[in-house]
Design a protein around this motif. Structure first.
Motif, PDB file in Angstrom:
ATOM      1  N   LEU A 216       0.804  -1.227   0.000  1.00  0.00           N
ATOM      2  CA  LEU A 216       0.000   0.000   0.000  1.00  0.00           C
ATOM      3  C   LEU A 216       0.839   1.281   0.000  1.00  0.00           C
ATOM      4  O   LEU A 216       0.326   2.360   0.248  1.00  0.00           O
ATOM      5  CB  LEU A 216      -0.923   0.004   1.230  1.00  0.00           C
ATOM      6  N   THR A 240      -7.314  -5.873   8.328  1.00  0.00           N
ATOM      7  CA  THR A 240      -6.498  -5.035   9.202  1.00  0.00           C
ATOM      8  C   THR A 240      -6.986  -3.591   9.188  1.00  0.00           C
ATOM      9  O   THR A 240      -7.068  -2.946  10.241  1.00  0.00           O
ATOM     10  CB  THR A 240      -5.014  -5.098   8.780  1.00  0.00           C
ATOM     11  N   VAL A 244      -8.112  -1.744  12.539  1.00  0.00           N
ATOM     12  CA  VAL A 244      -7.463  -0.535  13.046  1.00  0.00           C
ATOM     13  C   VAL A 244      -8.466   0.621  13.123  1.00  0.00           C
ATOM     14  O   VAL A 244      -8.513   1.349  14.120  1.00  0.00           O
ATOM     15  CB  VAL A 244      -6.240  -0.145  12.181  1.00  0.00           C
ATOM     16  N   ALA A 251     -10.985   4.147  20.549  1.00  0.00           N
ATOM     17  CA  ALA A 251     -10.137   5.111  21.259  1.00  0.00           C
ATOM     18  C   ALA A 251     -10.829   6.469  21.350  1.00  0.00           C
ATOM     19  O   ALA A 251     -10.721   7.190  22.344  1.00  0.00           O
ATOM     20  CB  ALA A 251      -8.789   5.246  20.547  1.00  0.00           C
ATOM     21  N   SER A 268     -12.702  15.015   9.145  1.00  0.00           N
ATOM     22  CA  SER A 268     -11.441  14.488   8.612  1.00  0.00           C
ATOM     23  C   SER A 268     -11.442  12.969   8.614  1.00  0.00           C
ATOM     24  O   SER A 268     -11.019  12.328   7.652  1.00  0.00           O
ATOM     25  CB  SER A 268     -10.261  14.972   9.451  1.00  0.00           C
ATOM     26  N   LEU A 269     -11.938  12.391   9.710  1.00  0.00           N
ATOM     27  CA  LEU A 269     -11.938  10.932   9.794  1.00  0.00           C
ATOM     28  C   LEU A 269     -12.957  10.330   8.838  1.00  0.00           C
ATOM     29  O   LEU A 269     -12.752   9.252   8.296  1.00  0.00           O
ATOM     30  CB  LEU A 269     -12.213  10.480  11.236  1.00  0.00           C
ATOM     31  N   LEU A 272     -11.403  10.140   5.544  1.00  0.00           N
ATOM     32  CA  LEU A 272     -10.447   9.025   5.518  1.00  0.00           C
ATOM     33  C   LEU A 272     -11.188   7.709   5.330  1.00  0.00           C
ATOM     34  O   LEU A 272     -10.789   6.860   4.538  1.00  0.00           O
ATOM     35  CB  LEU A 272      -9.638   8.991   6.821  1.00  0.00           C
ATOM     36  N   LEU A 276     -10.704   4.893   2.361  1.00  0.00           N
ATOM     37  CA  LEU A 276     -10.331   3.487   2.552  1.00  0.00           C
ATOM     38  C   LEU A 276     -11.453   2.539   2.129  1.00  0.00           C
ATOM     39  O   LEU A 276     -11.291   1.334   2.134  1.00  0.00           O
ATOM     40  CB  LEU A 276      -9.965   3.233   4.022  1.00  0.00           C
TER      41      LEU A 276
ATOM     42  N   THR B 240      -0.413  -2.630   6.586  1.00  0.00           N
ATOM     43  CA  THR B 240      -1.718  -1.973   6.556  1.00  0.00           C
ATOM     44  C   THR B 240      -1.959  -1.185   7.836  1.00  0.00           C
ATOM     45  O   THR B 240      -2.450  -0.056   7.793  1.00  0.00           O
ATOM     46  CB  THR B 240      -2.844  -3.012   6.356  1.00  0.00           C
ATOM     47  N   ALA B 241      -1.596  -1.768   8.982  1.00  0.00           N
ATOM     48  CA  ALA B 241      -1.768  -1.061  10.258  1.00  0.00           C
ATOM     49  C   ALA B 241      -0.973   0.243  10.233  1.00  0.00           C
ATOM     50  O   ALA B 241      -1.467   1.298  10.631  1.00  0.00           O
ATOM     51  CB  ALA B 241      -1.325  -1.954  11.414  1.00  0.00           C
ATOM     52  N   MET B 243      -0.009   1.894   7.562  1.00  0.00           N
ATOM     53  CA  MET B 243      -0.597   2.801   6.575  1.00  0.00           C
ATOM     54  C   MET B 243      -1.835   3.488   7.137  1.00  0.00           C
ATOM     55  O   MET B 243      -1.974   4.711   7.048  1.00  0.00           O
ATOM     56  CB  MET B 243      -0.939   2.001   5.307  1.00  0.00           C
ATOM     57  N   VAL B 244      -2.722   2.729   7.765  1.00  0.00           N
ATOM     58  CA  VAL B 244      -3.966   3.318   8.274  1.00  0.00           C
ATOM     59  C   VAL B 244      -3.658   4.302   9.411  1.00  0.00           C
ATOM     60  O   VAL B 244      -4.210   5.407   9.451  1.00  0.00           O
ATOM     61  CB  VAL B 244      -4.959   2.228   8.736  1.00  0.00           C
ATOM     62  N   MET B 245      -2.750   3.918  10.314  1.00  0.00           N
ATOM     63  CA  MET B 245      -2.405   4.838  11.410  1.00  0.00           C
ATOM     64  C   MET B 245      -1.777   6.115  10.842  1.00  0.00           C
ATOM     65  O   MET B 245      -2.016   7.212  11.355  1.00  0.00           O
ATOM     66  CB  MET B 245      -1.448   4.159  12.398  1.00  0.00           C
ATOM     67  N   GLN B 247      -2.502   7.411   7.969  1.00  0.00           N
ATOM     68  CA  GLN B 247      -3.603   8.173   7.384  1.00  0.00           C
ATOM     69  C   GLN B 247      -4.417   8.879   8.480  1.00  0.00           C
ATOM     70  O   GLN B 247      -4.890   9.994   8.286  1.00  0.00           O
ATOM     71  CB  GLN B 247      -4.515   7.251   6.568  1.00  0.00           C
ATOM     72  N   VAL B 248      -4.582   8.190   9.609  1.00  0.00           N
ATOM     73  CA  VAL B 248      -5.310   8.793  10.730  1.00  0.00           C
ATOM     74  C   VAL B 248      -4.552  10.032  11.202  1.00  0.00           C
ATOM     75  O   VAL B 248      -5.140  11.100  11.430  1.00  0.00           O
ATOM     76  CB  VAL B 248      -5.486   7.780  11.890  1.00  0.00           C
ATOM     77  N   LYS B 250      -2.540  11.829   9.480  1.00  0.00           N
ATOM     78  CA  LYS B 250      -2.677  12.854   8.435  1.00  0.00           C
ATOM     79  C   LYS B 250      -4.029  13.558   8.577  1.00  0.00           C
ATOM     80  O   LYS B 250      -4.118  14.785   8.476  1.00  0.00           O
ATOM     81  CB  LYS B 250      -2.573  12.172   7.063  1.00  0.00           C
ATOM     82  N   ALA B 251      -5.073  12.756   8.816  1.00  0.00           N
ATOM     83  CA  ALA B 251      -6.419  13.317   8.967  1.00  0.00           C
ATOM     84  C   ALA B 251      -6.473  14.252  10.174  1.00  0.00           C
ATOM     85  O   ALA B 251      -7.161  15.276  10.170  1.00  0.00           O
ATOM     86  CB  ALA B 251      -7.445  12.192   9.109  1.00  0.00           C
ATOM     87  N   LEU B 269      -5.205   7.860  21.555  1.00  0.00           N
ATOM     88  CA  LEU B 269      -4.558   7.347  20.346  1.00  0.00           C
ATOM     89  C   LEU B 269      -3.164   6.817  20.658  1.00  0.00           C
ATOM     90  O   LEU B 269      -2.706   5.863  20.042  1.00  0.00           O
ATOM     91  CB  LEU B 269      -4.491   8.437  19.269  1.00  0.00           C
ATOM     92  N   LEU B 276      -0.890  -1.532  19.273  1.00  0.00           N
ATOM     93  CA  LEU B 276      -0.617  -2.108  17.953  1.00  0.00           C
ATOM     94  C   LEU B 276       0.881  -2.300  17.716  1.00  0.00           C
ATOM     95  O   LEU B 276       1.291  -2.844  16.701  1.00  0.00           O
ATOM     96  CB  LEU B 276      -1.198  -1.205  16.859  1.00  0.00           C
TER      97      LEU B 276
END
Lengths: 343, 343
Positions: A216, A240, A244, A251, A268-269, A272, A276, B240-241, B243-245, B247-248, B250-251, B269, B276
């Motif tokens: 990715l 995954t 997450v 959280a 923002s979320l 996102l 995804l 993936t974990a 990447m998603v974190m 992106q979070v 970034k958001a 967070l 994780l």
């Protein structure tokens, strides 16, 4: 008038797929959108406001995930899937079809009833995944159509997926990597090593072996894999990402303070989450059969259904089938495979 | 005094592993912690405050990721890895070792120089991953030690991993699933189907086939896989974990409002991020060799190094090696494999 067929049999939310069909009919007035399934269900969902280019084809039966694909294809001629394929085969006006039904049945039906393009050893199921780079997608070929493929099959997947990504995303020379357990040339199981040698010989932009952790990053446009590990990759990414995001949500609601924070971050979320969301990219093309076939997720909604229709129209307008047909003649020589016709 | 060996050669951050060794020495005063590597580097990192039970063993050479494992093991007798293994073999007082070096070299070294337990066809590399269920981990066996395994190997992985999870997590009867491309019994490539039949015959809690998307649900304690697709699963989850974190994050910084929100959510967070974080669970055990060997991530830090030491001590105290040795006699009959000794 050219038509796109949507088989709603066997999917989780027929109403959502029908809503997607209505949206697609409105978005593409130059095409007929033919919905195949239970007439009553479709009529009830469409209501009075059916666009003129939405056509309903009744099918009284359905193939489910509990049916054995090869048997169901033969023994359920009135199923929406077999009827949809029958329509697809009946005329060149039907440019492609979408199904949200049993993957096994859709792939078996397409392979046996639509048939492979001459020279294609095995068709390939090629979905897209979003990457870390905004707007960039990566295609997995194969994500599960053939679990014990010969190396030559994977070489062909690369050739077909290249044309697919070019037609759909406009990337002239997609960057193609081979899924392995390390980036070095000599990494991989016996099959992967053989595929590596074949891909090196093809006139493609071959980036060599890649690891699943880099799927990715956005560095690659296409990931070549056997159907078994490609399926593991696709589903591990899906699972995954879902896990997450679920943990992030948890959280967010873990304290009063974080709840306020979450409220402020909502927009923002949310953006996102839609990024995804695999629905946005439409279903997975089944490349290598004589017509355009797209398998959408069983839980397809209006967004993914419409996106799949858009993809079929784009592939059609960019002549992907003709491209694959033409290439298969030359490509067969390139990968040095002697294939008996109709094997 | 019993000792645990830490090979710092070839890892990304020797200082961090040394800091972990110091922490481990303080946490486990009943054990010696033997750090093998460049003496100057270790002394400089430890400083004046070395615990009395921290022992330094100098090694003048190092095996890197660029070395060919089998050759390096033979041609670099002064490397930290070969020295560490030499120590490990020299006495029963050395209960186990940890290495953050080249995976290939560690596994090759352990297999050739430590040797397999009688009856073990292939050792298995078994890391843990966090799941969606708080505090629950899942073990992947194999995550990459053997890429073209025979079905019998995987049956043995299940037996060894069961003892591992029991010793380390205290789960008496771990739930074991087989990685496949569908949950139905007949799903999978030829090898997976054969493994499925073998696992059904074993006296384990076999949950049948599972899909990669369910790897992190917490429904399973152990996932059995061939090294190639197990490696894809592990790395896809990690990638993936991450990447998603990313992106979070970034958001969170995408607008002024979301930045305020992020500030309020920081604590929640952060606790998610540590949950994780694979460092917390220590490295992957290499099960089936005569001593306890743990391969930690190349980027191991003080947390994962200390966690790996703790795992080795726990496995030792729970007699996992004796358990595997005893089981291998009976298990060989159960999976109906005729194996020449020392094969």
């Amino acid at each position: 008038m050219k038509s796109v067929i949507i088989d709603i049999g066997g999917c989780d939310y027929p109403q959502k797929m029908i809503a997607g069909a209505v949206n697609a009919a409105k978005a593409f007035p130059a095409y007929n959108i033919v919905v195949v399934g239970d007439e009553q269900t479709i009529k009830a969902a469409v209501g009075d406001k059916a666009p003129v280019n939405l056509v309903i084809e009744h099918a009284s039966d359905v193939i489910t995930n509990y049916d054995v694909p090869t048997r169901a294809i033969r023994q359920k001629p009135d199923s929406s899937l077999v009827k949809a394929i029958g329509l697809l085969n009946s005329s060149d006006d039907y440019i492609g079809m979408i199904s949200g039904g049993s993957t096994g049945a859709v792939l078996t039906g397409a392979t046996l009833l639509v048939g492979r393009i001459k020279g294609v050893l095995r068709p390939v199921l090629a979905p897209f995944m979003p990457t870390a780079v905004d707007g960039k997608l990566v295609c997995i070929a194969d994500s599960g159509a053939t679990v014990d493929p010969k190396p030559e099959y994977l070489a062909q997947y690369a050739v077909m997926a290249e044309k697919y990504v070019r037609a759909l995303l406009g990337i002239e020379k997609p960057r193609i990597a081979l899924l392995s357990n390390g980036t070095e040339d000599d990494k991989g199981d016996a099959r992967t090593k053989a595929v590596h040698e074949l891909l090196k010989q093809l006139p493609i932009d071959f980036a060599g072996n890649m690891e699943a952790r880099d799927a990715l990053t956005g560095d690659y446009d296409i990931i070549i894999a056997d159907g078994f590990s490609g399926n593991v990759l696709l589903k591990a990414v899906e699972g995954t990402a879902k896990m997450v995001m679920g943990q992030v949500k948890k959280a967010m609601f873990s304290s009063f303070k974080s709840k306020i924070g979450a409220l402020l971050m909502k927009k923002s979320l949310y953006s996102l989450k839609s990024k995804l969301d695999y629905h946005a990219y439409g279903g997975a093309a089944f490349l290598g059969v004589k017509k355009l076939v797209v398998k959408t997720h069983g839980s397809s909604n209006e967004i993914s259904t419409k996106a799949s229709v858009a993809n079929i129209i784009k592939m059609h307008e960019n002549h992907i089938l003709e491209d694959i047909k033409a290439e298969m003649e030359t490509e067969r020589a390139a990968v040095s495979v002697a294939v008996p016709d109709g094997e």
